[in-house]
Structures are given as structure tokens and as C-alpha cells.
Scaffold this active site. Structure first.
Site, PDB file in Angstrom:
ATOM      1  N   GLY A 130     -21.501   3.255 -15.292  1.00 34.23           N
ATOM      2  CA  GLY A 130     -20.958   3.843 -16.530  1.00 34.23           C
ATOM      3  C   GLY A 130     -22.000   3.778 -17.637  1.00 34.23           C
ATOM      4  O   GLY A 130     -22.673   2.765 -17.800  1.00 34.23           O
ATOM      5  N   ASP A 142     -19.050  -7.732 -18.990  1.00 35.22           N
ATOM      6  CA  ASP A 142     -18.601  -8.552 -17.860  1.00 35.22           C
ATOM      7  C   ASP A 142     -19.735  -8.952 -16.904  1.00 35.22           C
ATOM      8  O   ASP A 142     -19.507  -9.095 -15.705  1.00 35.22           O
ATOM      9  CB  ASP A 142     -17.497  -7.816 -17.085  1.00 35.22           C
ATOM     10  CG  ASP A 142     -17.970  -6.486 -16.521  1.00 35.22           C
ATOM     11  OD1 ASP A 142     -19.035  -5.995 -16.953  1.00 35.22           O
ATOM     12  OD2 ASP A 142     -17.278  -5.939 -15.648  1.00 35.22           O
ATOM     13  N   THR A 184     -23.577  -2.278 -20.191  1.00 31.05           N
ATOM     14  CA  THR A 184     -22.190  -1.905 -19.893  1.00 31.05           C
ATOM     15  C   THR A 184     -21.334  -2.223 -21.104  1.00 31.05           C
ATOM     16  O   THR A 184     -21.534  -3.263 -21.745  1.00 31.05           O
ATOM     17  CB  THR A 184     -21.625  -2.639 -18.655  1.00 31.05           C
ATOM     18  OG1 THR A 184     -20.196  -2.452 -18.627  1.00 31.05           O
ATOM     19  CG2 THR A 184     -21.905  -4.125 -18.659  1.00 31.05           C
ATOM     20  N   ARG A 239     -22.640   6.827 -10.242  1.00 27.26           N
ATOM     21  CA  ARG A 239     -22.248   5.680  -9.410  1.00 27.26           C
ATOM     22  C   ARG A 239     -22.560   6.118  -7.988  1.00 27.26           C
ATOM     23  O   ARG A 239     -21.953   7.058  -7.477  1.00 27.26           O
ATOM     24  CB  ARG A 239     -20.762   5.376  -9.561  1.00 27.26           C
ATOM     25  CG  ARG A 239     -20.356   4.990 -10.985  1.00 27.26           C
ATOM     26  CD  ARG A 239     -18.915   4.552 -11.022  1.00 27.26           C
ATOM     27  NE  ARG A 239     -18.354   4.608 -12.359  1.00 27.26           N
ATOM     28  CZ  ARG A 239     -18.464   3.655 -13.274  1.00 27.26           C
ATOM     29  NH1 ARG A 239     -19.127   2.548 -13.015  1.00 27.26           N
ATOM     30  NH2 ARG A 239     -17.901   3.791 -14.462  1.00 27.26           N
ATOM     31  N   ASP A 241     -18.443  -3.186 -20.919  1.00 28.35           N
ATOM     32  CA  ASP A 241     -17.406  -4.143 -20.507  1.00 28.35           C
ATOM     33  C   ASP A 241     -17.713  -5.612 -20.813  1.00 28.35           C
ATOM     34  O   ASP A 241     -16.813  -6.452 -20.747  1.00 28.35           O
ATOM     35  CB  ASP A 241     -17.143  -4.020 -19.004  1.00 28.35           C
ATOM     36  CG  ASP A 241     -16.446  -2.722 -18.638  1.00 28.35           C
ATOM     37  OD1 ASP A 241     -15.895  -2.076 -19.542  1.00 28.35           O
ATOM     38  OD2 ASP A 241     -16.450  -2.349 -17.447  1.00 28.35           O
ATOM     39  N   ASP A 279     -22.966  -4.817 -13.308  1.00 27.99           N
ATOM     40  CA  ASP A 279     -23.201  -5.653 -12.118  1.00 27.99           C
ATOM     41  C   ASP A 279     -23.263  -4.834 -10.818  1.00 27.99           C
ATOM     42  O   ASP A 279     -23.995  -5.204  -9.892  1.00 27.99           O
ATOM     43  CB  ASP A 279     -22.221  -6.820 -12.024  1.00 27.99           C
ATOM     44  CG  ASP A 279     -20.781  -6.389 -12.150  1.00 27.99           C
ATOM     45  OD1 ASP A 279     -20.526  -5.162 -12.245  1.00 27.99           O
ATOM     46  OD2 ASP A 279     -19.905  -7.272 -12.136  1.00 27.99           O
ATOM     47  N   ARG A 287     -11.636  -1.930 -16.717  1.00 33.89           N
ATOM     48  CA  ARG A 287     -10.763  -1.956 -15.537  1.00 33.89           C
ATOM     49  C   ARG A 287     -10.553  -3.366 -15.016  1.00 33.89           C
ATOM     50  O   ARG A 287      -9.486  -3.762 -14.637  1.00 33.89           O
ATOM     51  CB  ARG A 287     -11.362  -1.058 -14.448  1.00 33.89           C
ATOM     52  CG  ARG A 287     -10.356  -0.632 -13.424  1.00 33.89           C
ATOM     53  CD  ARG A 287     -10.711   0.647 -12.690  1.00 33.89           C
ATOM     54  NE  ARG A 287     -12.123   0.956 -12.565  1.00 33.89           N
ATOM     55  CZ  ARG A 287     -12.613   2.196 -12.659  1.00 33.89           C
ATOM     56  NH1 ARG A 287     -11.814   3.196 -12.905  1.00 33.89           N
ATOM     57  NH2 ARG A 287     -13.909   2.411 -12.512  1.00 33.89           N
TER      58      ARG A 287
HETATM   59  O1  F6P Z   1     -17.694   0.043 -16.593  1.00 30.63           O
HETATM   60  C1  F6P Z   1     -17.501   0.819 -17.706  1.00 30.63           C
HETATM   61  C2  F6P Z   1     -16.174   1.544 -17.640  1.00 30.63           C
HETATM   62  O2  F6P Z   1     -16.060   2.359 -18.789  1.00 30.63           O
HETATM   63  C3  F6P Z   1     -14.949   0.657 -17.505  1.00 30.63           C
HETATM   64  O3  F6P Z   1     -14.529   0.086 -18.714  1.00 30.63           O
HETATM   65  C4  F6P Z   1     -13.964   1.624 -16.950  1.00 30.63           C
HETATM   66  O4  F6P Z   1     -12.959   0.937 -16.237  1.00 30.63           O
HETATM   67  C5  F6P Z   1     -14.788   2.482 -16.038  1.00 30.63           C
HETATM   68  O5  F6P Z   1     -16.123   2.385 -16.519  1.00 30.63           O
HETATM   69  C6  F6P Z   1     -14.386   3.928 -15.999  1.00 30.63           C
HETATM   70  O6  F6P Z   1     -15.200   4.595 -15.112  1.00 30.63           O
HETATM   71  P1  F6P Z   1     -15.291   6.179 -14.956  1.00 30.63           P
HETATM   72  O7  F6P Z   1     -16.049   6.708 -16.138  1.00 30.63           O
HETATM   73  O8  F6P Z   1     -16.025   6.369 -13.687  1.00 30.63           O
HETATM   74  O9  F6P Z   1     -13.896   6.682 -14.966  1.00 30.63           O
END
Ligand code: F6P
Length: 324
Positions: A15, A133, A129, A76, A131, A107, A175
Site C-alpha cells: 500500500g 504496524d 506504511t 502487491r 498502518d 512488513d 485491516r
Molecule cells: O496497509 C495499508 C492499508 O491501507 C491498510 O490500512 C488497509 O487495510 C489496506 O492497505 C487496504 O489495501 P488495498 O488498498 O489493497 O485495498
């Protein structure tokens, strides 16, 4: 004596996060300053596998520090989970004479760096990120911008929620990580903060609280819900049916991933991007850059990825104490 590292490549993966461009800029300019050639890999590991690799100079990163997103694009890449694909990716790095690879991401992206490192590619991770995390760092690029975007949006929803004497379920990103929700919950003065690390899925308790607080004269009720803790729309409908309080769900979504990075994100990104290159040039191998206890640090990639992180219990308890 010059550095043995002749070519440094950089990619962004997973992301996107505000500040990734500032990190790319720091990598490129620090590497050029150290006399290295710099390559940009488009769309993360996907672009590596497709050999979508460009040469970068100082101008390639001009006028980007203030921009959200990533000029290198991102993806991804699930194929990188396959050992045979990991072998191919390592061979491609060797073919392009990449002596050091800077991976900016979360990660999941670091796991890509780890498998390449195990195949002899000197990969260094930079935490990017929204997040927050990543266990081996107290700070990840993008968090500050994202949490401020979410906070400002919640303030706005709160205004209308108050005018209409409603309950609002506001879903923020994360998430598997409740950091944005917890920070916003405190910063926005929410009545409830639902994060997967702590939520007991006891919706009846929330409903009882709303009924109780309404009896005491509470006119609005803000629930900050971390993505992943149930469905906010369904939750809003059930709360309205059970409490009689008009309830709306707002999903802030990907707005949290965009926008011009805050000063904090630009600065940390610049420092961490430059540190990644300094490590490579100094001969260090297979590291993750981080920020711990007020200092910029680095860990062995295996050690860094083995660490675990939880939300701060005092902070969580405080969010409950302040929401009374
Ligand atoms: O990891 C970053 C993030 O924005 C999370 O907060 C979220 O759950 C996820 O990516 C959403 O991913 P995507 O953009 O693939 O829907």
C-alpha cells in the site's frame, strides 16, 4: 577508498503511503552523492520481475517531496511468495548489477526483501506504511499524514453528528492494526474505539452504553471502528434498531493513503531513505531501518522481521478513561 557499492536500486511496494516520494528522493540523491548509479524499479516486485527498471538522476526526483503517492508506482506481488519466483527476482537483480536494493514498504514488502537477502541480494528495508504496524520501528512513513487526514474527517463528521443528535460509526484504515483508530479515538474524543487487537465483539455492550449515555443527556455518539472489526454499515443499522438513535456509517477509506505528506513524514522519510543508502555504502548488509526511542536505528532483516508489536496498553486504557 571508494565504496564497493556501484549501483543502488529503489522500489516501493504494498500500500502506498504519503512520504514515500520523499524517501525515494532521499535514496536517489544520497546514492548519487556517494558516487553510485541509481535505478528505479517500477511497481515494486512486480516491476522487478518484469524488468521494468529505469535509470534515475537528481532531476528524476525533483518536485516530488510534497507529493503523495509514489512516482515509482506500487503493487502487491503475490507471486513473490513462490520460491521459484524469488530465485528469478534475485537473478534479475544480479543481471542488472544491483549491489544494493532499497525496499520502501510495509512488513509484506520486507518479506520480499528478506527472501532476496537470503539469496545474496543486499536488500535494505525502509518502513513505509500508514498502518504503523512494523515491529522494529516506532515510526512508519505515512502514518502521521494518514492519522491527521482521518482526524480531520472525523471532526467534520462529528459536527453533523452533533447537529442531528446522531450516532456515527466511522471506519478508519488498518485491516490488522488499530493504531490509526486508537490515535483518532483519543484525538477526536470518541466514545468507543474498536480495534481488532482489543475488541471483544460484544456489540450489546456498545448498545447498552449508548442507551445509558443518552439517558444522561448525551446528544451524539462517535464510534471509531478500525477496518477489519466487522462491517460498519451493518453495525450502524443494528445500533439504530437497538437504541432508537439515528446512526450513520462513514467509511473514510483510501483518502487516508493520499495527500501531501506532513512535515513529519517528509522528514522521517528523508532521514530513513538516506540512512538506508549510508548503510549500503558503508558495507552493511541486509538491514531494516527504523526509529526507536528517539533515534534512527537499523536491525538485521531477520531479527527485525521476527519482532512483534502490540498497541500501547496505557494508551488504550486512557482512551477508555477519557471517553466517559
Ligand atoms: O496497509 C495499508 C492499508 O491501507 C491498510 O490500512 C488497509 O487495510 C489496506 O492497505 C487496504 O489495501 P488495498 O488498498 O489493497 O485495498
Amino acid at each position: 577508498m571508494g565504496s564497493k557499492v556501484k549501483t543502488i536500486a529503489v522500489l516501493t511496494s504494498g500500500g502506498d503511503a504519503p512520504g514515500m516520494n520523499a524517501a525515494i528522493r532521499a535514496v536517489v540523491r544520497t546514492a548519487l552523492g556517494a558516487g553510485c548509479k541509481v535505478k528505479g524499479i517500477m511497481r515494486g516486485f512486480q516491476g522487478l520481475l518484469e524488468e521494468d527498471i529505469i535509470d534515475m538522476d537528481a532531476k528524476s526526483v525533483s518536485d516530488i517531496i510534497q507529493r503523495g503517492g509514489t512516482i515509482l508506482y506500487t503493487a502487491r506481488c503475490l507471486d513473490m511468495l513462490k520460491p521459484e519466483v524469488q530465485d528469478i527476482a534475485a537473478d534479475i537483480c544480479r543481471k542488472h548489477e544491483i549491489d544494493g536494493l532499497v525496499v520502501i514498504g510495509g512488513d509484506g514488502s520486507f518479506k520480499g526483501a528478506q527472501v532476496l537477502a537470503r539469496r545474496g541480494i543486499n536488500a535494505v528495508g525502509v518502513p513505509g506504511t500508514i498502518d504503523l504496524d512494523i515491529a522494529c520501528t516506532d515510526y512508519t512513513i505515512g502514518f502521521d499524514t494518514a492519522v491527521n487526514t482521518a482526524m480531520e474527517t472525523i471532526d467534520k463528521v462529528r459536527d453533523t453528528s452533533t447537529s442531528h443528535e446522531r450516532c456515527s460509526v466511522i471506519e478508519v484504515m488498518g485491516r490488522h492494526a488499530g493504531f490509526i483508530a486508537l490515535w483518532c479515538g483519543i484525538a477526536n474524543g470518541a466514545e468507543e474505539i474498536l480495534i481488532s487487537e482489543r475488541y471483544d465483539y460484544d456489540e450489546q455492550r456498545i448498545i447498552n452504553n449508548i442507551i445509558e449515555k443518552r439517558k444522561k443527556g448525551k446528544k451524539h455518539y462517535i464510534i471509531v471502528n478500525a477496518e477489519g472489526v466487522g462491517d460498519s454499515n451493518g453495525m450502524a443499522k443494528r445500533i439504530e434498531a437497538a437504541t432508537g438513535m439515528e446512526t450513520r456509517a462513514t467509511i473514510i477509506g483510501h483518502a487516508q493513503r493520499g495527500g501531501s505528506p506532513t512535515a513529519r513524514d517528509r522528514l522521517y522519510a528523508s532521514m530513513m531513505g538516506a540512512k538506508a543508502v549510508d548503510l549500503l555504502v558503508s558495507g552493511a548488509s541486509k538491514r531494516i531501518v527504523g526509529y526507536k526511542n528517539g533515534e534512527y536505528v537499523d536491525y538485521d532483516i531477520e531479527e527485525g522481521l521476527a519482532m512483534t508489536k502490540d498497541i500501547d496498553q496505557y494508551m488504550y486504557d486512557l482512551s477508555i478513561r477519557l471517553s466517559k
